[in-house]
Write an enzyme that holds these catalytic residues in place. Structure first.
Site, PDB file in Angstrom:
ATOM      1  N   GLY A  43       0.826  -1.196   0.000  1.00 18.18           N
ATOM      2  CA  GLY A  43       0.000   0.000   0.000  1.00 18.18           C
ATOM      3  C   GLY A  43       0.859   1.244   0.000  1.00 18.18           C
ATOM      4  CD  GLN A  48       3.771   5.608   2.667  1.00 12.47           C
ATOM      5  OE1 GLN A  48       2.708   5.101   2.330  1.00 12.47           O
ATOM      6  NE2 GLN A  48       4.847   4.901   2.938  1.00 12.47           N
ATOM      7  CB  CYS A  91       6.533   1.759   6.616  1.00 13.70           C
ATOM      8  SG  CYS A  91       5.960   3.339   5.990  1.00 13.70           S
ATOM      9  CG  LEU A  92       6.588   1.041   0.251  1.00 11.81           C
ATOM     10  CD1 LEU A  92       5.754   1.454  -0.959  1.00 11.81           C
ATOM     11  CD2 LEU A  92       7.671   0.056  -0.169  1.00 11.81           C
ATOM     12  CG  HIS A 133       0.874   0.735   7.385  1.00  8.83           C
ATOM     13  ND1 HIS A 133       1.960   0.251   8.079  1.00  8.83           N
ATOM     14  CD2 HIS A 133       1.355   1.668   6.533  1.00  8.83           C
ATOM     15  CE1 HIS A 133       3.051   0.894   7.662  1.00  8.83           C
ATOM     16  NE2 HIS A 133       2.710   1.745   6.723  1.00  8.83           N
ATOM     17  CD  GLU A 134      -0.654   2.275   3.194  1.00  8.77           C
ATOM     18  OE1 GLU A 134      -0.244   3.442   3.225  1.00  8.77           O
ATOM     19  OE2 GLU A 134       0.107   1.298   3.140  1.00  8.77           O
ATOM     20  CG  HIS A 137       1.236   6.279   6.082  1.00  4.63           C
ATOM     21  ND1 HIS A 137       2.412   6.811   6.534  1.00  4.63           N
ATOM     22  CD2 HIS A 137       1.532   5.021   5.675  1.00  4.63           C
ATOM     23  CE1 HIS A 137       3.376   5.911   6.404  1.00  4.63           C
ATOM     24  NE2 HIS A 137       2.878   4.809   5.890  1.00  4.63           N
TER      25      HIS A 137
HETATM   26 ZN    ZN Z   1       3.779   3.030   5.524  1.00  8.58          ZN
END
Ligand code: ZN
Length: 193
Positions: A43, A48, A91-92, A133-134, A137
């Site tokens: 995701g 981000q 996480c990216l 998670h998203e 964010h």
């Molecule tokens: Zn993340």
């Protein structure tokens, strides 16, 4: 468009709801999906990529996500959480860092799709975790904020290293200063929300 890394200020910025789902918003979502797939992510939230708007994408090639049939989520709201499950998460924006954390096992969510149509879904397993998670964010919350004290202790060195590298890039002029980034973020927010 590129994925920003911790501690970029966009990751701490509360995203605002998208005013209208326009072609531009669809284009942002499309670019985000490309970035996410390129980075091998499950995701990606708009924060981000330095856009503080309430939009995230999920990897629809992922088997679990295929079941829900949605890959673009605009103005999402989790309306129900049930049960607790602990799994490893990454996480990216913190590449290479993984830690176990507790999340609701099952969630219910409402959002708009890429055509601006509202939908509702129930998710569990990996998709439920990815969505939580998203959505975090979009509120400026990172998964490292939610770790138990003991788990946090185990990854604090890695987190400090991300901070050190980031400040180093800023000093080298590769990344704008935090006040300059915040100025850009409020400008972006004014355009889309
Ligand atoms: Zn993340």
């Amino acid at each position: 468009m590129q994925i920003v890394q911790y501690p970029h200020p966009a990751l701490r910025y509360a995203a605002k709801p998208v005013r209208e789902v326009t072609d531009e918003i669809r284009d942002i979502a499309r670019q985000m999906i490309e970035l996410m797939l390129g980075a091998g992510g499950i995701g990606l939230a708009a924060n981000q990529v330095g856009l503080p708007i309430q939009l995230f994408v999920l990897n629809a090639e992922n088997e679990a996500a295929q079941q829900i049939g949605q890959s673009v989520f605009i103005n999402p709201q989790i309306t129900e959480r049930k049960g607790i499950i602990e799994e490893e998460e990454g996480c990216l924006s913190l590449p290479g860092l993984y830690a176990k954390l507790k999340r609701a096992a099952k969630i219910q969510l409402t959002a708009l799709d890429q055509n601006g149509n509202p939908f509702q879904l129930t998710a569990e397993g990996l998709v439920s975790r990815a969505i939580q998670h998203e959505v975090d964010h979009l509120h400026g919350i990172l998964f490292i904020d939610k770790l138990s004290p003991l788990v946090k202790l185990g990854i604090i060195g890695q987190v400090k290293e991300f901070e050190r590298k980031y400040r180093q890039s800023q000093l080298a002029g590769e990344i704008p200063s935090d006040p300059e980034i915040r100025r850009q973020l409020s400008e972006q927010q004014a355009v889309h929300t």
